[in-house]
Design a protein around this motif. Structure first.
Motif, PDB file in Angstrom:
ATOM      1  N   ARG A  10       0.820  -1.203   0.000  1.00 28.71           N
ATOM      2  CA  ARG A  10       0.000   0.000   0.000  1.00 28.71           C
ATOM      3  C   ARG A  10       0.865   1.270   0.000  1.00 28.71           C
ATOM      4  O   ARG A  10       0.563   2.260  -0.676  1.00 28.71           O
ATOM      5  N   ILE A  11       1.927   1.183   0.742  1.00 25.43           N
ATOM      6  CA  ILE A  11       2.809   2.351   0.794  1.00 25.43           C
ATOM      7  C   ILE A  11       3.398   2.630  -0.584  1.00 25.43           C
ATOM      8  O   ILE A  11       3.448   3.773  -1.038  1.00 25.43           O
ATOM      9  N   GLN A  46       0.842   4.235  -2.651  1.00 23.25           N
ATOM     10  CA  GLN A  46       0.629   5.623  -2.230  1.00 23.25           C
ATOM     11  C   GLN A  46       1.757   6.507  -2.726  1.00 23.25           C
ATOM     12  O   GLN A  46       1.542   7.619  -3.175  1.00 23.25           O
ATOM     13  N   LYS A  47       2.967   5.964  -2.649  1.00 26.81           N
ATOM     14  CA  LYS A  47       4.118   6.748  -3.070  1.00 26.81           C
ATOM     15  C   LYS A  47       4.013   7.069  -4.550  1.00 26.81           C
ATOM     16  O   LYS A  47       4.181   8.219  -4.965  1.00 26.81           O
ATOM     17  N   GLN A  80       1.852   6.676   6.262  1.00 23.60           N
ATOM     18  CA  GLN A  80       2.338   6.597   4.888  1.00 23.60           C
ATOM     19  C   GLN A  80       1.376   5.757   4.034  1.00 23.60           C
ATOM     20  O   GLN A  80       1.102   6.090   2.885  1.00 23.60           O
ATOM     21  N   ALA A  81       0.860   4.714   4.640  1.00 24.99           N
ATOM     22  CA  ALA A  81       0.001   3.830   3.866  1.00 24.99           C
ATOM     23  C   ALA A  81      -1.406   4.378   3.687  1.00 24.99           C
ATOM     24  O   ALA A  81      -2.021   4.183   2.653  1.00 24.99           O
ATOM     25  N   TYR A 106      -1.389   9.649   3.189  1.00 22.33           N
ATOM     26  CA  TYR A 106      -0.093  10.040   2.653  1.00 22.33           C
ATOM     27  C   TYR A 106       0.118  11.549   2.703  1.00 22.33           C
ATOM     28  O   TYR A 106       1.210  12.022   2.951  1.00 22.33           O
TER      29      TYR A 106
END
Lengths: 192, 326, 410, 200
Positions: free
Chosen positions: A35-36, A39-40, D88-89, D92
């Motif tokens: 997920r991170i 998102q990034k 972060q997840a 954001y």
């Protein structure tokens, strides 16, 4: 003897706490990793991709491919119009005034020209070097053929440098120069 | 005669000395104001009611701020000591005549509250209050306090281009055509009153003659500007302007005589005064040449304000001590 | 102008630090001129300036300390005490013995065996603004002072004797400096500026430089030493300047012990409520809360200040203008000293050389904020002295007597 | 002995961290450019504070005195990393806005301070309430500071969320100084002064 027991207790407690914490973190990290990343991509590269590959009808973040060239991994975003791929974009890096900068290059698959350039992250001086992120500079790359010399005019190229930000402009050009030769390989793999 | 039988009991007791030179703090403040009066007249004759409006609003809001804050802080109200009046006047002097009233009010209120009263009121301020207020204005509304923009709506017999902007943008050749005498006589854009360089200089000399300020800070300031500008000018006279230009434009005169000499934010020892003034001059030119912002005077003075308690540690040896130890 | 002998004199005897110093007297006892009136020794020794009977003995606080006061009903005819005898051949005595003899008799001469003075300076500048006694002193005591200079030259072992005078007293000084055909001293003309008359400053004001450890003495004090050696008792008279509220000055010769109210009456000066009565000059004088204090040997002037002319020095905040630094003769930072004192940071005062403050008063005179700078500094000095005493490091005061005709105080 | 309720409420006024204890100033200055940023930081801190307080209180009899600080830091750091990963997840934008200040919660004196001064001595319930109260007080302070700076410096409220309100209309010229770093110091200083005047 009592002392030793105390020392051992200290070691045991601290190690246990550290171990538990470490394992806990590892678990959470694994759980959120995907997920991170998404998102990034969505937040860092998403806006740039959307701008470069404007006109695409698909979800650009979802339709990405990881491609390995010369053992280096590239994340390639594919723009589709009516289900057919028309453009792709990926990120390379160059060195500006303040350090490393990430530059995303978009290619038009049909004409084999540049669809656009965008800077996704940089450390240039605000107000001076950071002006290379503005449209007035990045749009000079658009629709250039792949054989064009991507250098600023002072270095014998075709790009107008931003006044007072020669080094930053050079950095962007360097990233583009680095990215263009990869295009054919990537195109092949993407369309496979 | 035992004390119970003594006749005159109600005599005044005080410690020595029993006479005083006669000066007072408010006297000094009003002398400052008198020294600024010629420039006030100059400003009103040039910019008309706009200058009068800026000066009036500025003084009124500075004094009102002082009154309100002193009431709020439960301190004795001392607006008649002339300091708030002077602060208001100085604030008006460095703003262009076209600034909106609310900007002046915010600037003056910030000056008096954060610049002066928070530090303990009279004598406590480490920074020049007006400059502190000015900095916040510059952070927030740079366009309003831009001297060139401010002068656009007036018919003036000189260029509305701020000379330092021209220098920054187009190099020394662009300003070499300017007549320095003209600039010196006040024919340049700048603050409402601060652009009257000659009159400010006369006012400053008046202050020195009256003994209100020492000659050390202003003259070492000017020397600092001249010396630093000379170094650059001698290195590359095509790129950098000559020292005289740096002295006559852009608030150097009012900075040297009226801002750097603020009692509480400048050193009191003689050597320290010289270093302080020279440092102000040095940083004025360095800021002008090396930073993006063409106007360096106020930032230079604020910067040296930080250093002044340190500079004040430079003190002369006690002669008696030398004598005893030898 | 000579002030007449008052009906009642007041003799002040300084109490020692531990409260001792009560005189060996009782009411009704008669005393004679020149007689010792205290049992103490050294600095606390006192001699009677008048003849009469003791009326009353009581405590009298003055701004600079506690005193024992003795009221004496004076008689017109002076009778000299029979124990009052001069010292034969004092000039030929051994210097060290002479110095210690003087010290034991209440005089303080700053001559030490290990550290000889490198010059003798006769300080004929006035001690304070508006004081003008030295003309009369030199005129009247010229011969004694000349003898005194010879003596000092001998016992100090220094060849350099300087008479520092303002220009208008040059003739008097020349007379003192030359003994027959022999010149015993050089005359140095100084501008009559304050604070050149202070013993700490005068060596720097001289045209001869490089004097490090001078013996500075005022003509009146020198006179009283010689008078004591020759007659067994210090002089009973003192010159003072009486300054009225319009700064008009009258020089007076006063019997020590005369109440100030008596002098004011003779000088035709009235004093009313809220006026200020200053014992001493304008810069260093101490204000008095009533007019019954007697003249003592350390008072050079009496000043009456009108209630409208009284200067109020307060505790407005210091604005750091630097005026006090400019005028301080010792190049101190009075504004910092006062601020540290105000906030009880006495140790910092010491770091900033408070010990070298001579309390000349110039800083407070020019202070833009009208702060009582000297007051703060004196306070800090006292606190520091107290701390030193408490810490059991009592420092011997080397500030020993200067400028006082030693009678009866000191 | 303070009642249980007091352990919670003291954080709102009597021991409100940035103003009374003058703790956690670094973050309070840096992340209060807007109300939303301040709120996010506050929530992150509440989470870390409550969790670490509970764990430390639970382990208070186990942890040897000599290595207690090391243990506290390990526990606190763990929760901070958890917060970082989660923001972060899932949020954001907040992660971007808070930047380095999330990792820096580790060295925020409030957390170590509460662990050392409170959680290591009191029961789990009290420690949790203390963490919640102090954290909520901190959040309140950050929200207040953020709101003040945002209103003066931008003329808006809730900027950064979808409920952004433009308070003074388009003609308002914001006092941008207040959202700059020096403005933070001035604002915090003034609020500290006001708190001192108001007293307990």
């Amino acid at each position: 003897m009592k002392e030793y027991i105390e020392y051992i207790k200290m070691i045991v407690v601290l190690s246990t706490i550290s171990a538990v914490c470490g394992f806990g973190l590892a678990a959470i990290s694994a759980f959120t990793k995907e997920r991170i990343e998404e998102q990034k991509l969505l937040n860092v590269e998403g806006p740039t991709v959307k701008k470069i590959l404007a006109g695409s009808t698909n979800d650009l973040i979802k339709d990405r491919k990881e491609i390995v060239i010369n053992k280096q991994k590239y994340i390639v975003f594919i723009g589709k119009k009516n289900g057919a791929p028309w453009a792709l974009a990926y990120t390379t890096d160059g060195t500006g005034f303040g350090g490393e900068m990430s530059v995303m290059i978009g290619f038009d698959l049909i004409n084999d020209t540049l669809a656009g350039v965008g800077i996704t992250s940089h450390k240039e001086t605000p107000g001076v070097g950071s002006r290379v992120t503005e449209d007035s500079f990045t749009k000079t790359f658009k629709d250039k053929g792949l054989n064009a010399v991507f250098k600023i005019k002072a270095d014998g190229g075709v790009i107008d440098a931003v006044t007072g930000a020669t080094v930053s402009s050079r950095g962007v050009c360097g990233a583009v120069q680095k990215g263009v030769p990869l295009y054919q390989d990537i195109k092949k793999q993407v369309l496979k | 005669m035992p004390s119970s039988e003594i006749k005159y009991r109600n005599l005044v007791i005080s410690s020595a000395p029993h006479i005083h030179e006669g000066r007072s703090y408010s006297g000094a403040m009003y002398t400052f104001i008198i020294a600024l009066l010629p420039a006030v007249i100059f400003a009103i004759s040039r910019y008309g009611m706009d200058a009068a409006r800026v000066i009036a609003v500025s003084i009124a809001s500075a004094m009102a701020s002082e009154y309100i804050i002193q009431k709020l802080f439960r301190k004795p109200v001392a607006i008649n000591d002339g300091n708030a009046l002077l602060m208001g006047l100085l604030m008006a002097f460095i703003l262009p005549p076209s600034v909106p009233w609310w900007l002046i009010v915010v600037g003056c209120f910030f000056s008096i509250l954060v610049g002066k009263q928070i530090f303990g009121g009279r004598g406590g301020n480490t920074f020049h209050p007006v400059l502190l207020g000015w900095v916040t204005l510059r952070f927030s509304w740079a366009d309003y306090i831009n001297y060139s923009y401010g002068a656009i709506n007036y018919t003036l017999n000189f260029s509305v281009e701020y000379p330092l902007h021209v220098l920054k943008k187009s190099g020394a050749a662009a300003v070499s055509g300017l007549n320095y005498l003209d600039l010196f006589l006040g024919n340049q854009v700048g603050g409402t009153g601060a652009s009257a360089v000659l009159l400010i200089l006369i006012g400053g000399l008046f202050l020195i003659a009256r003994g209100v300020i020492s000659w050390r800070i202003p003259f070492s300031y000017l020397a600092g500007v001249a010396a630093t500008a000379s170094v650059f000018w001698l290195a590359d006279s095509a790129k950098y302007a000559d020292p005289l230009f740096h002295i006559v434009v852009g608030n150097v005169m009012i900075g040297a005589f009226f801002f750097a000499t603020d009692y509480s934010s400048s050193p009191a020892n003689k050597t320290a005064m010289l270093i302080f003034g020279f440092g102000c001059g040095l940083f004025t030119v360095l800021f002008r040449i090396l930073s993006n912002n063409p106007n360096g005077v106020f930032f230079a003075i604020l910067f040296m304000n930080i250093l002044f308690p340190l500079l004040d540690k430079i003190r002369p040896a006690v002669p008696g001590k030398v004598m005893k130890e030898a | 102008m000579d002030v007449s002998l008052p009906k009642q004199s007041v003799l002040l005897i300084k109490k020692s630090a531990n409260g001792e110093g009560m005189p060996a007297l009782s009411s009704g006892e008669s005393i004679k001129t020149g007689g010792k009136i205290s049992d103490a020794e050294g600095k606390l020794l006192a001699y009677s300036p008048v003849t009469g009977t003791v009326a009353e003995i009581y405590n009298l606080p003055r701004v600079d300390g506690d005193f024992t006061a003795v009221d004496v009903n004076t008689s017109e005819n002076d009778v000299w005490d029979e124990n009052c005898r001069g010292i034969d051949n004092y000039f030929d005595r051994e210097p060290g013995a002479l110095v210690s003899l003087l010290c034991d008799s209440g005089f303080a001469l700053d001559i030490r065996k290990d550290e000889r003075p490198d010059a003798v300076i006769l300080n004929c500048l006035e001690s304070d603004l508006l004081v003008s006694i030295n003309r009369n002193v030199l005129a009247e005591y010229g011969d004694t002072i000349r003898r005194g200079l010879r003596l000092l030259k001998r016992i100090s072992g220094s060849d350099i004797v300087i008479i520092a005078v303002p220009g208008d007293l040059r003739d008097f000084a020349e007379k003192v400096a030359v003994d027959g055909s022999e010149r015993i001293a050089v005359v140095d003309l100084l501008k009559p500026l304050y604070p050149f008359g202070m013993k700490e400053i005068i060596p720097r004001a001289l045209s001869r430089k490089g004097i490090r450890r001078p013996l500075v003495i005022t003509p009146e004090y020198l006179n009283s030493i010689i008078v004591f050696l020759e007659h067994g008792s210090p002089p009973v008279h003192k010159f003072i300047t009486l300054i009225d509220r319009n700064n008009v000055r009258i020089n007076m010769k006063v019997r020590i012990g005369t109440p100030i109210s008596h002098i004011l009456r003779e000088g035709n000066i009235k004093i009313s409520e809220l006026d200020k009565l200053v014992l001493g000059g304008t810069m260093r004088g101490k204000s008095s809360f009533h007019a019954e204090f007697p003249v003592t040997a350390d008072i050079d002037a009496i000043m009456v200040q009108d209630r409208d002319a009284v200067v109020t020095l307060g505790n407005e905040a210091c604005v750091n203008c630097g005026k006090c630094i400019g005028v301080c003769p010792n190049k101190l930072q009075p504004h910092l000293l006062a601020r540290y004192s105000e906030f009880s940071l006495f140790e910092r005062c010491r770091d900033y050389d408070i010990d070298y403050c001579i309390e000349c008063g110039l800083c407070a005179y020019v202070c833009t904020s009208r702060r009582a700078l000297v007051h703060y500094i004196v306070f800090a000095k006292k606190e520091l002295a107290k701390m030193a005493k408490e810490g059991d490091h009592a420092i011997e005061s080397d500030n020993i007597g200067e400028g006082l005709a030693c009678h009866p105080v000191k | 002995m303070a009642s249980i309720a007091q352990e919670f409420t003291k954080g709102f006024w009597k021991e409100i961290p940035p103003f009374r204890l003058v703790l956690g100033i670094c973050a309070a200055l840096a992340v209060t450019k807007s109300l939303v940023d301040g709120f996010g930081m506050g929530i992150a801190l509440i989470f870390v504070l409550v969790c670490s307080n509970i764990i430390i209180s639970m382990l208070r009899k186990v942890i040897p005195k000599k290595v207690r600080l090391a243990c506290y830091i390990v526990i606190i750091a763990t929760f901070v990393v958890i917060v970082e990963l989660i923001t972060q997840a899932y949020v954001y934008s907040l992660y971007e806005a808070l930047g380095i200040f999330i990792p820096l919660i580790v060295v925020n004196c409030i957390i170590l301070g509460r662990a050392e001064a409170f959680a290591s001595k009191k029961s789990v319930l009290r420690s949790a309430l203390d963490g919640l109260g102090i954290g909520a007080g901190y959040t309140l302070a950050l929200v207040f500071l953020g709101a003040l700076r945002e209103i003066l410096g931008r003329g808006t409220l809730f900027a950064g969320s979808q409920y952004v309100i433009n308070l003074f209309g388009p003609s308002f010229k914001p006092y941008a100084f207040m959202v700059e770093a020096p403005g933070a110091f001035v604002c915090l200083g003034l609020l500290l002064g006001i708190m001192n005047v108001l007293g307990d």
